[in-house]
Enzyme design. Sequence first.
Site, PDB file in Angstrom:
ATOM      1  N   ASP A   1       1.530   4.572   0.393  1.00 15.52           N
ATOM      2  CA  ASP A   1       1.339   5.301   1.409  1.00 15.52           C
ATOM      3  C   ASP A   1       1.259   6.690   1.210  1.00 15.52           C
ATOM      4  O   ASP A   1       2.039   7.590   0.253  1.00 15.52           O
ATOM      5  CB  ASP A   1       1.486   5.537   2.935  1.00 15.52           C
ATOM      6  CG  ASP A   1       0.745   6.344   3.646  1.00 15.52           C
ATOM      7  OD1 ASP A   1       0.335   6.124   4.309  1.00 15.52           O
ATOM      8  OD2 ASP A   1       1.699   7.051   4.378  1.00 15.52           O
TER       9      ASP A   1
ATOM     10  N   GLU B   1      -2.621   4.703  -2.397  1.00 13.70           N
ATOM     11  CA  GLU B   1      -3.695   5.463  -1.822  1.00 13.70           C
ATOM     12  C   GLU B   1      -3.352   6.777  -2.186  1.00 13.70           C
ATOM     13  O   GLU B   1      -2.099   7.619  -2.218  1.00 13.70           O
ATOM     14  CB  GLU B   1      -3.114   5.544  -0.082  1.00 13.70           C
ATOM     15  CG  GLU B   1      -3.897   5.788   0.929  1.00 13.70           C
ATOM     16  CD  GLU B   1      -3.435   6.869   1.794  1.00 13.70           C
ATOM     17  OE1 GLU B   1      -4.256   7.464   2.809  1.00 13.70           O
ATOM     18  OE2 GLU B   1      -2.352   7.531   1.959  1.00 13.70           O
TER      19      GLU B   1
ATOM     20  N   HIS C   1      -9.439   3.445   8.399  1.00  9.71           N
ATOM     21  CA  HIS C   1      -8.372   3.648   9.275  1.00  9.71           C
ATOM     22  C   HIS C   1      -8.550   4.698   9.130  1.00  9.71           C
ATOM     23  O   HIS C   1      -8.312   5.615  10.538  1.00  9.71           O
ATOM     24  CB  HIS C   1      -7.882   2.856   9.876  1.00  9.71           C
ATOM     25  CG  HIS C   1      -6.235   3.914   8.899  1.00  9.71           C
ATOM     26  ND1 HIS C   1      -6.305   3.742   7.691  1.00  9.71           N
ATOM     27  CD2 HIS C   1      -4.875   5.028   9.393  1.00  9.71           C
ATOM     28  CE1 HIS C   1      -4.663   3.860   7.404  1.00  9.71           C
ATOM     29  NE2 HIS C   1      -5.029   4.482   8.058  1.00  9.71           N
TER      30      HIS C   1
ATOM     31  N   ARG D   1       1.010  -0.883  -0.167  1.00  8.42           N
ATOM     32  CA  ARG D   1      -0.141   0.108   0.200  1.00  8.42           C
ATOM     33  C   ARG D   1       1.148   1.379   0.157  1.00  8.42           C
ATOM     34  O   ARG D   1       1.431   1.787   1.148  1.00  8.42           O
ATOM     35  CB  ARG D   1      -1.272  -0.220   1.468  1.00  8.42           C
ATOM     36  CG  ARG D   1      -1.958   1.077   1.240  1.00  8.42           C
ATOM     37  CD  ARG D   1      -2.022   1.085   3.150  1.00  8.42           C
ATOM     38  NE  ARG D   1      -3.342   2.347   2.812  1.00  8.42           N
ATOM     39  CZ  ARG D   1      -3.231   3.501   3.385  1.00  8.42           C
ATOM     40  NH1 ARG D   1      -1.691   3.778   3.769  1.00  8.42           N
ATOM     41  NH2 ARG D   1      -3.805   4.364   3.930  1.00  8.42           N
TER      42      ARG D   1
HETATM   43  C1  GLC Z   1      -1.786   7.890   5.026  1.00  7.97           C
HETATM   44  C2  GLC Z   1      -2.010   7.145   6.334  1.00  7.97           C
HETATM   45  C3  GLC Z   1      -2.419   7.693   7.662  1.00  7.97           C
HETATM   46  C4  GLC Z   1      -1.594   8.211   7.792  1.00  7.97           C
HETATM   47  C5  GLC Z   1      -1.108   9.338   6.497  1.00  7.97           C
HETATM   48  C6  GLC Z   1       0.365   9.311   7.100  1.00  7.97           C
HETATM   49  O1  GLC Z   1      -3.177   8.422   4.365  1.00  7.97           O
HETATM   50  O2  GLC Z   1      -3.530   6.252   5.699  1.00  7.97           O
HETATM   51  O3  GLC Z   1      -2.836   6.883   8.541  1.00  7.97           O
HETATM   52  O4  GLC Z   1      -1.235   9.247   8.667  1.00  7.97           O
HETATM   53  O5  GLC Z   1      -0.894   9.024   5.515  1.00  7.97           O
HETATM   54  O6  GLC Z   1       1.401   8.715   6.721  1.00  7.97           O
END
Ligand code: GLC
Length: 629
Positions: free
Chosen positions: A282, A324, A388, A280
Amino acid sequence: MTALTRPETDRRAALDACEAGGRVDEAFLARVDEHFPRLHELFTRLYGGRADGREELAATVAAASASWNARPLDLKVRDAQRGADPGWFQSERMLGGACYVDRYAGNLAGIRDQIPYFRELGITYLHLMPLFDTPERDNDGGYAVSSYRRVNPSLGTMPQLAELAAELRLAGISLMLDFVFNHTSNEHEWAQRAVAGDDEYADFYLIFPDRQMPDAYERTTREIFPDDHRGSFVPLEDGRWIWSTFSRQQWDLNYANPAVFRAMAGEMLFLANQGVEVLRMDAVAFIWKRLGTSCESLPEAHLLLQAFNAVLAMAAPGVVFTSEAIVHPDEVVGYLSPDECALSYNPLQMALTWEALATRDGRLLQQALERRHELPPGTAWVNYVRGHDDIGWTFADEDAAELGIDGHAHRRFLNRFYTGRHEGTFARGVAFQENPTTGDARVAGTTASLAGIEAGDPRGEDRVVLAHALALSTGGIPLLYLGDEVAQLNDYSYADDPVRRGDTRWVHRGNRPRDAYAQRGDDTTPAGRVFHRLTKLISVRQQSPELAGNALIPFHTPHAAVVGYQRPGDGTRLLVLANVGDAEIEIDPLTFSGFAQTSFDLVHNTEIDLDEGVTLRPHGFVWLRVTPA
Ligand code: GLC
């Protein structure tokens, strides 16, 4: 040091570096032939002006070669399977689950004990939230990573993780882990060396002596976690400033330095060799910065992801990326391609599902399904009801304007609605990162609490089921936040915890709700009823080949509250009609004139005579197998 030159010359240098590190495998060489040209081109575009371009490229390829040599045999077998079936994630049998290791099961051993339950539920893809070493106190739920090679000792060890991945694989479940590659924690070795004055590592981050550059950048960047700190930078102890998009302990990496790419590619390959099948990616939107821009979704962000993809293709070819990107829908789709990210979260559908439930009007969602659902071949959405993270209203203002909706005002309404401030709302959510300057906010809360179960709204359960019925039927991989299937409610205890208090997302990250799970067979409880209805949908999905893939044909009815679409199969179609409103709706038989008279309602196991029209209860839906006439 040498800059990049012609592909053949640089390829020779790369292969020399591979040989210096050990044997170069035939299969690896074949994949270098296939993927080196694109990696070289990407490197040239990203790092063409750098004096150390060739060394870093060669070192990256050498790391890939060593990683392939070290790749366990069972993973190589998996690579071959994936190669033979690259669309594996498009299957109607796919179902994702997401959870925190500690909150859901205590530790990795506890997750292993849950495998029978995951199988019962039909899970084939498991996202474990970041489980790496992290600062003890403030760590953004694990997203501040201090080492990508060490599991947080309170959860287990790296060998245990590899074993778990293997056991999951045997159970038909692919493990997904986060690759938090935009930033490291301030306790990561590289970060520590950077602040200690080690020149090599100082260039791994974006550190400025005073406010001049930070001020210049902040003129155009967005504040992501304003509750934690304003702007995009945080001060270091010595008065310098370091780029920190998210919270103060998450320091952004400087990808303009090819050594950062090389180093992070090494961490990625290490994870791939532990048996992680999906990474994933991020916070993809933030990985490249340029003065005078939003520093989000810049063209180089895509080049970097493609370069990581090319490295993976050489050394762990069965692994895929999930993007993401919680940004404007035009940008979200830009990350999807087999050469970049094969999978992406679909934050638009998620947000608009909630939007439709609040407004009882399905038109924005219908519009999104019509114009923003289609994807490049070989890619798929990950559709979810909530994750989450918070819910942000990421729809495009221009789309909303076409329906006469003012985006800004609508977001304010949705925030009020879902944080329980709108009169008559059924939702019990909490505001996340309310920005005093812009008035922006996002929403936190579990599905059950946002949908009305917490408030005792009689339609709450129907909304939970309806929202999942959409995520399970629009295409790609549906992803369930574990606990939602038993109607887990908000957990307000975070407010008493000094570490978690400042981050309202903890309201929807409660511990595994044991009592609710114990009630899952009991239809006199909300947990039992929701579980029963959702597992029914999951089993229907597994048996409906029309639900594989991503193809979707909109289906119009004259009712604003009805969202309609068809999923084409082999001769048949699955027609989904969902009523997001509070009133019963009768859809006229004429609407169905394109179909044969007899259809089958897969969810309720009954034949439906389309000549009599279709009646949808408030918040009701049907999955009809129809045959085009
Ligand atoms: C992504 C995650 C989140 C986190 C951010 C920084 O958006 O889903 O939970 O705070 O990245 O790593």
